[in-house]
Design a protein around this motif. Structure first.
Motif, short mmCIF file in Angstrom:
data_model
loop_
_atom_site.label_atom_id
_atom_site.label_comp_id
_atom_site.label_asym_id
_atom_site.label_seq_id
_atom_site.Cartn_x
_atom_site.Cartn_y
_atom_site.Cartn_z
N GLY A 62 16.88 23.27 8.15
CA GLY A 62 16.89 24.47 8.98
C GLY A 62 18.24 24.77 9.60
N ALA A 63 19.11 23.77 9.68
CA ALA A 63 20.45 24.03 10.24
C ALA A 63 21.22 25.02 9.39
N LEU A 64 20.89 25.11 8.11
CA LEU A 64 21.53 26.11 7.25
C LEU A 64 21.14 27.52 7.68
N PHE A 65 19.96 27.65 8.25
CA PHE A 65 19.46 28.92 8.75
C PHE A 65 20.30 29.38 9.95
N SER A 66 20.63 28.46 10.84
CA SER A 66 21.33 28.82 12.07
C SER A 66 22.85 28.83 11.94
N ALA A 67 23.38 28.15 10.92
CA ALA A 67 24.84 28.06 10.77
C ALA A 67 25.51 29.43 10.67
N PRO A 68 24.98 30.38 9.87
CA PRO A 68 25.62 31.70 9.84
C PRO A 68 25.59 32.42 11.18
N LEU A 69 24.54 32.17 11.99
CA LEU A 69 24.46 32.78 13.32
C LEU A 69 25.56 32.24 14.23
N VAL A 70 25.76 30.93 14.20
CA VAL A 70 26.83 30.32 14.98
C VAL A 70 28.19 30.85 14.54
N ASP A 71 28.35 30.99 13.25
CA ASP A 71 29.61 31.49 12.70
C ASP A 71 29.88 32.92 13.18
#
Length: 379
Positions: A62-71
């Motif tokens: 699920g961290a792949l889901f949130s990584a673009p948001l953080v970016d």
């Protein structure tokens, strides 16, 4: 291991999760979510909140889901990729100490016989400790931004942007609770695989999102045939096969974890240390909560003896689960750290090295909660 129902459902869950993430990106939900959080909160708060919100979803990788948001929060490109990696990875996992939608937590409840409220009693303080550690070791290191809040006006109500997440949580909970009630009435029903409610929830969320923000077929074709999805599937399934080898019996018919327990006992290591070491080694080896829970918690519970008291079970569970969780968070086998490093193009060993200090802080919290439970509930 690749041709089992479990592996098939795992693959479907991964595909569905990545597709939903890509759909949210393509239809602008991710962009608007970042804009809304930045408009209402400071940039530091938004960077922590985005992976934390996605952390309510018990999806593999699920961290792949949130990584673009953080970016997307790093509009100026001033935050080092390594720091973004650690922020995304750390805050993604602050709920898994007690959030009952996670397979590891559900399995822990099944093995120990504890109720949700009892796990919340010991797990919520660990979530608060993780939040404090994340702020101290990560958010404090962020650069000073030119404009902390109000950079843009909110585009939609926050609940509307989080509707896919809300749909998944509701569907997952409804299916899990409904099936549990059905099993009480029909005892011959098999157990419901943890991935099935997640898959159904993600599909429902995709349908709701498509109705609210329709995408053309050309956009869907790009999402469904993405090579990034295939690469991620390869990584996760490789880890799945590795976990199968670890769970398998040795040539003598004895599981590896049981052999570890026998060796630790022969070496004269105290029982309490064994209850901490076995989950830690399991967490380090499996890199996933339901893996170390399934491999180590039955051993730990068996070491408590016949008919242990609630205080003993609860205090030991928080200690064992906390140690296993520590091992999982610093494990190079953890899918979330692998995919986060892949997204931000950061080295794995440096990312894990940066996790040691906040993980150590949470471990201290585990010890404190363990002792408080024994002191308060033990009279």
């Amino acid at each position: 291991r690749l041709f089992t129902l479990e592996a098939l459902l795992l693959g479907v869950a991964i595909y569905a999760g990545i597709w939903l993430s890509s759909q949210m990106e393509a239809c602008g939900v991710m962009r608007d979510l970042v804009t809304t959080l930045q408009a209402r909160y400071s940039r530091k708060a938004a960077l922590a909140m985005l992976p934390a919100v996605i952390g309510f979803l018990p999806m593999p990788g699920g961290a792949l889901f949130s990584a673009p948001l953080v970016d997307r929060c790093d509009t100026e490109g001033n935050i080092p990729p390594l720091l973004k990696t650690q922020i995304n990875y750390w805050f993604r996992h602050i709920w898994e100490y007690w959030w009952p939608l996670y397979p590891g937590v559900l399995l822990m409840m099944q093995i120990t016989g504890l109720q949700v409220w009892q796990l919340m009693l010991v797990g919520v303080p660990l979530t608060l400790t993780a939040l404090g550690a994340g702020y101290f070791f990560y958010l404090r290191r962020l650069p000073v931004f030119d404009c902390e809040t109000g950079e843009q006006e909110a585009t939609e109500p926050l609940w509307s942007l989080l509707l896919p997440v809300i749909v998944i949580v509701i569907v997952y909970a409804a299916m899990a609770l409904g099936y549990a009630g059905a099993r009480l009435r029909y005892l011959d029903l098999p157990e419901l695989d943890n991935f099935i409610p997640m898959i159904v929830g993600v599909v429902c969320a995709m349908c709701v999102l498509q109705r609210r923000r329709p995408l053309p077929w050309a956009a869907w074709k790009k999402i469904l045939l993405s090579t990034k999805t295939l690469q991620m599937m390869g990584i996760v399934l490789a880890l799945h096969v590795y976990g199968g080898y670890i769970k398998a019996d040795l040539p003598g018919g004895v599981p590896l974890i049981d052999m570890m327990r026998a060796d630790l006992h022969r070496w004269g290591i105290p029982l309490l240390a064994v209850m901490m070491l076995i989950p830690f080694i399991s967490g380090l080896t499996f890199g996933v909560a339901f893996g170390f829970v399934g491999a180590s918690l039955p051993i730990v519970v068996s070491l408590l003896g016949p008919d242990p008291s609630l205080v003993k079970v609860l205090s030991t569970t928080v200690l064992a689960y906390g140690c296993g969780y520590l091992g999982m968070m610093i494990s190079p086998m953890h899918v979330c750290i692998v995919v986060t490093n892949e997204h931000f193009r950061t080295p794995l060993y440096r990312s894990l090295a940066g996790i040691l200090k906040p993980a150590g802080a949470v471990f201290c919290g585990v010890i404190v909660v363990h002792l408080v439970v024994q002191w308060v509930m033990g009279g």
